[in-house]
Design a protein around this motif. Structure first.
Motif, PDB file in Angstrom:
ATOM      1  N   PRO A  30       0.763  -1.227  -0.149  1.00  0.00           N
ATOM      2  CA  PRO A  30       0.271  -0.009   0.106  1.00  0.00           C
ATOM      3  C   PRO A  30       0.988   1.400   0.068  1.00  0.00           C
ATOM      4  O   PRO A  30       2.147   1.101   0.001  1.00  0.00           O
ATOM      5  CB  PRO A  30      -0.919  -0.031   1.298  1.00  0.00           C
ATOM      6  N   GLU A  31       0.248   2.374   0.033  1.00  0.00           N
ATOM      7  CA  GLU A  31       1.059   3.732   0.336  1.00  0.00           C
ATOM      8  C   GLU A  31       0.582   4.265   1.426  1.00  0.00           C
ATOM      9  O   GLU A  31      -0.582   4.469   1.693  1.00  0.00           O
ATOM     10  CB  GLU A  31       0.807   4.429  -1.114  1.00  0.00           C
ATOM     11  N   PHE A  32       1.612   4.815   2.302  1.00  0.00           N
ATOM     12  CA  PHE A  32       1.397   5.670   3.373  1.00  0.00           C
ATOM     13  C   PHE A  32       2.123   6.877   3.426  1.00  0.00           C
ATOM     14  O   PHE A  32       3.494   6.706   3.044  1.00  0.00           O
ATOM     15  CB  PHE A  32       1.762   4.776   4.706  1.00  0.00           C
ATOM     16  N   ASN A  33       1.565   8.095   3.565  1.00  0.00           N
ATOM     17  CA  ASN A  33       2.263   9.229   3.698  1.00  0.00           C
ATOM     18  C   ASN A  33       3.217   9.409   2.369  1.00  0.00           C
ATOM     19  O   ASN A  33       4.210   9.925   2.513  1.00  0.00           O
ATOM     20  CB  ASN A  33       3.241   9.455   4.932  1.00  0.00           C
ATOM     21  N   TYR A  34       2.741   9.109   1.082  1.00  0.00           N
ATOM     22  CA  TYR A  34       3.443   9.170  -0.111  1.00  0.00           C
ATOM     23  C   TYR A  34       4.373   8.260  -0.288  1.00  0.00           C
ATOM     24  O   TYR A  34       5.564   8.748  -1.104  1.00  0.00           O
ATOM     25  CB  TYR A  34       3.636  10.569  -0.411  1.00  0.00           C
ATOM     26  N   SER A  35       4.787   7.189   0.573  1.00  0.00           N
ATOM     27  CA  SER A  35       6.083   6.371   0.440  1.00  0.00           C
ATOM     28  C   SER A  35       5.619   4.975   0.926  1.00  0.00           C
ATOM     29  O   SER A  35       4.190   4.818   1.122  1.00  0.00           O
ATOM     30  CB  SER A  35       6.969   7.084   1.247  1.00  0.00           C
ATOM     31  N   VAL A  36       6.621   4.317   1.314  1.00  0.00           N
ATOM     32  CA  VAL A  36       6.542   3.023   1.414  1.00  0.00           C
ATOM     33  C   VAL A  36       6.074   2.852   3.091  1.00  0.00           C
ATOM     34  O   VAL A  36       6.644   3.442   3.825  1.00  0.00           O
ATOM     35  CB  VAL A  36       7.975   2.199   1.317  1.00  0.00           C
ATOM     36  N   PRO A  37       5.329   1.824   3.392  1.00  0.00           N
ATOM     37  CA  PRO A  37       5.093   1.705   4.925  1.00  0.00           C
ATOM     38  C   PRO A  37       6.283   1.337   5.578  1.00  0.00           C
ATOM     39  O   PRO A  37       7.174   0.816   5.155  1.00  0.00           O
ATOM     40  CB  PRO A  37       4.105   0.500   4.814  1.00  0.00           C
ATOM     41  N   GLY A  38       6.547   1.946   6.783  1.00  0.00           N
ATOM     42  CA  GLY A  38       7.596   1.746   7.631  1.00  0.00           C
ATOM     43  C   GLY A  38       8.038   0.396   7.925  1.00  0.00           C
ATOM     44  O   GLY A  38       8.912   0.265   7.737  1.00  0.00           O
ATOM     45  N   VAL A  39       6.911  -0.465   8.151  1.00  0.00           N
ATOM     46  CA  VAL A  39       7.367  -2.005   8.357  1.00  0.00           C
ATOM     47  C   VAL A  39       7.929  -2.545   7.151  1.00  0.00           C
ATOM     48  O   VAL A  39       8.861  -3.392   7.248  1.00  0.00           O
ATOM     49  CB  VAL A  39       6.203  -2.819   8.815  1.00  0.00           C
ATOM     50  N   LEU A  40       7.437  -2.335   5.966  1.00  0.00           N
ATOM     51  CA  LEU A  40       8.185  -2.824   4.748  1.00  0.00           C
ATOM     52  C   LEU A  40       9.576  -2.073   4.660  1.00  0.00           C
ATOM     53  O   LEU A  40      10.502  -3.001   4.378  1.00  0.00           O
ATOM     54  CB  LEU A  40       7.289  -2.480   3.472  1.00  0.00           C
ATOM     55  N   LYS A  41       9.724  -0.899   4.956  1.00  0.00           N
ATOM     56  CA  LYS A  41      10.934  -0.377   4.529  1.00  0.00           C
ATOM     57  C   LYS A  41      11.919  -1.091   5.657  1.00  0.00           C
ATOM     58  O   LYS A  41      13.541  -1.338   5.407  1.00  0.00           O
ATOM     59  CB  LYS A  41      11.034   1.067   4.606  1.00  0.00           C
ATOM     60  N   ASN A  42      11.522  -1.241   6.836  1.00  0.00           N
ATOM     61  CA  ASN A  42      12.112  -1.786   7.865  1.00  0.00           C
ATOM     62  C   ASN A  42      12.859  -3.116   7.681  1.00  0.00           C
ATOM     63  O   ASN A  42      13.861  -3.324   7.560  1.00  0.00           O
ATOM     64  CB  ASN A  42      11.642  -1.655   9.292  1.00  0.00           C
ATOM     65  N   ALA A  43      11.921  -3.997   7.078  1.00  0.00           N
ATOM     66  CA  ALA A  43      12.260  -5.203   6.629  1.00  0.00           C
ATOM     67  C   ALA A  43      13.261  -5.284   5.512  1.00  0.00           C
ATOM     68  O   ALA A  43      14.312  -5.909   5.659  1.00  0.00           O
ATOM     69  CB  ALA A  43      10.818  -5.859   6.334  1.00  0.00           C
ATOM     70  N   ILE A  44      13.065  -4.381   4.710  1.00  0.00           N
ATOM     71  CA  ILE A  44      13.929  -4.156   3.462  1.00  0.00           C
ATOM     72  C   ILE A  44      15.493  -3.754   4.128  1.00  0.00           C
ATOM     73  O   ILE A  44      16.553  -4.278   3.757  1.00  0.00           O
ATOM     74  CB  ILE A  44      13.546  -3.301   2.512  1.00  0.00           C
ATOM     75  N   VAL A  77       1.592   4.721  -6.843  1.00  0.00           N
ATOM     76  CA  VAL A  77       2.746   5.292  -7.699  1.00  0.00           C
ATOM     77  C   VAL A  77       3.944   5.599  -6.785  1.00  0.00           C
ATOM     78  O   VAL A  77       5.165   5.480  -7.192  1.00  0.00           O
ATOM     79  CB  VAL A  77       2.176   6.532  -8.269  1.00  0.00           C
ATOM     80  N   ARG A  78       3.700   6.605  -5.658  1.00  0.00           N
ATOM     81  CA  ARG A  78       4.869   6.974  -5.108  1.00  0.00           C
ATOM     82  C   ARG A  78       5.484   5.875  -4.148  1.00  0.00           C
ATOM     83  O   ARG A  78       6.716   5.991  -3.942  1.00  0.00           O
ATOM     84  CB  ARG A  78       4.350   8.465  -4.052  1.00  0.00           C
ATOM     85  N   ALA A  79       4.596   5.196  -3.621  1.00  0.00           N
ATOM     86  CA  ALA A  79       5.523   4.050  -2.761  1.00  0.00           C
ATOM     87  C   ALA A  79       6.247   3.114  -3.641  1.00  0.00           C
ATOM     88  O   ALA A  79       7.379   2.780  -3.210  1.00  0.00           O
ATOM     89  CB  ALA A  79       4.324   3.324  -2.257  1.00  0.00           C
ATOM     90  N   GLN A  80       5.880   2.917  -4.751  1.00  0.00           N
ATOM     91  CA  GLN A  80       6.433   2.045  -5.848  1.00  0.00           C
ATOM     92  C   GLN A  80       7.929   2.929  -6.331  1.00  0.00           C
ATOM     93  O   GLN A  80       8.953   2.065  -6.487  1.00  0.00           O
ATOM     94  CB  GLN A  80       5.547   1.635  -7.012  1.00  0.00           C
ATOM     95  N   LEU A  81       7.545   4.077  -6.345  1.00  0.00           N
ATOM     96  CA  LEU A  81       8.690   4.921  -6.877  1.00  0.00           C
ATOM     97  C   LEU A  81       9.829   4.914  -5.794  1.00  0.00           C
ATOM     98  O   LEU A  81      11.198   4.678  -6.039  1.00  0.00           O
ATOM     99  CB  LEU A  81       8.435   6.188  -7.109  1.00  0.00           C
ATOM    100  N   ALA A  82       9.354   4.990  -4.541  1.00  0.00           N
ATOM    101  CA  ALA A  82      10.491   4.938  -3.425  1.00  0.00           C
ATOM    102  C   ALA A  82      11.040   3.453  -3.457  1.00  0.00           C
ATOM    103  O   ALA A  82      12.335   3.483  -3.131  1.00  0.00           O
ATOM    104  CB  ALA A  82       9.654   5.314  -1.934  1.00  0.00           C
ATOM    105  N   LEU A  83      10.259   2.421  -3.379  1.00  0.00           N
ATOM    106  CA  LEU A  83      10.867   1.084  -3.316  1.00  0.00           C
ATOM    107  C   LEU A  83      11.855   0.997  -4.692  1.00  0.00           C
ATOM    108  O   LEU A  83      13.037   0.512  -4.301  1.00  0.00           O
ATOM    109  CB  LEU A  83       9.879   0.075  -3.495  1.00  0.00           C
ATOM    110  N   ARG A  84      11.569   1.528  -5.734  1.00  0.00           N
ATOM    111  CA  ARG A  84      12.537   1.472  -6.878  1.00  0.00           C
ATOM    112  C   ARG A  84      13.935   2.085  -6.594  1.00  0.00           C
ATOM    113  O   ARG A  84      15.094   1.602  -6.873  1.00  0.00           O
ATOM    114  CB  ARG A  84      11.993   1.940  -8.009  1.00  0.00           C
ATOM    115  N   GLN A  85      13.769   3.222  -5.890  1.00  0.00           N
ATOM    116  CA  GLN A  85      14.890   3.581  -5.395  1.00  0.00           C
ATOM    117  C   GLN A  85      15.803   3.133  -4.255  1.00  0.00           C
ATOM    118  O   GLN A  85      16.956   2.860  -4.373  1.00  0.00           O
ATOM    119  CB  GLN A  85      14.598   5.363  -4.875  1.00  0.00           C
ATOM    120  N   VAL A  86      15.231   2.470  -3.583  1.00  0.00           N
ATOM    121  CA  VAL A  86      16.019   1.500  -2.552  1.00  0.00           C
ATOM    122  C   VAL A  86      16.646   0.273  -3.467  1.00  0.00           C
ATOM    123  O   VAL A  86      17.846   0.202  -3.052  1.00  0.00           O
ATOM    124  CB  VAL A  86      14.877   0.985  -1.780  1.00  0.00           C
ATOM    125  N   PHE A  87      15.984  -0.077  -4.225  1.00  0.00           N
ATOM    126  CA  PHE A  87      16.358  -1.414  -4.821  1.00  0.00           C
ATOM    127  C   PHE A  87      17.640  -0.954  -5.844  1.00  0.00           C
ATOM    128  O   PHE A  87      18.345  -1.795  -6.459  1.00  0.00           O
ATOM    129  CB  PHE A  87      15.455  -2.104  -5.601  1.00  0.00           C
TER     130      PHE A  87
END
Length: 139
Positions: A30-44, A77-87
């Motif tokens: 999903p998208e939270f606050n125009y970005s990746v949910p914190g728990v997903l980012k933490n796992a990554i 859109v924005r969450a996926q963009l943030a994930l692409r940057q991480v990867f």
């Protein structure tokens, strides 16, 4: 800092083991606050680092497909963009096309949670095919 093989929590070690053993990853977010949910980012974050090296890490060159659904008009859109940057940092092999942003998702599923929108089903099928192709080409 617990990000050392001898100090990681057991759940983190298990996640890293599972990701390393997987042929590829499908991440639905999903998208939270125009970005990746914190728990997903933490796992990554837990599975993407080990000091400063990237070779041999669970996400290094790992085939990954991303999708998301949200009730808004922009989907994820924005969450996926943030994930692409991480990867980019992890040097993962991310599927670029198709992009699957299921906007107004509440209109695409029935009361039982079944995806009923034919366009969305086709996009999801194409995404999975692209992921499978990346996995097969990696071998």
């Amino acid at each position: 800092d617990l990000d050392h093989p001898d100090r990681r929590p057991a759940a983190v070690a298990e996640l890293r083991r599972r990701v390393a053993a997987a042929d590829g990853l499908l991440i639905a977010t999903p998208e939270f606050n125009y970005s990746v949910p914190g728990v997903l980012k933490n796992a990554i974050d837990w599975i993407s680092t080990d000091g400063t090296r990237t070779e041999g890490l669970p996400l290094h060159r790992k085939p990954i497909a991303i999708l998301g659904a949200a009730p808004t008009n922009f989907g994820t859109v924005r969450a996926q963009l943030a994930l692409r940057q991480v990867f980019v940092w992890t040097d993962s092999d991310v599927v670029v096309k198709p992009e699957v942003h299921l906007f107004r998702s509440h209109e695409r599923f029935d009361a039982d949670g079944t995806l009923t929108d034919e366009t969305s089903v086709a996009l999801l099928r194409d995404l999975l095919t692209a992921l499978r192709t990346k996995i097969e080409n990696r071998a």
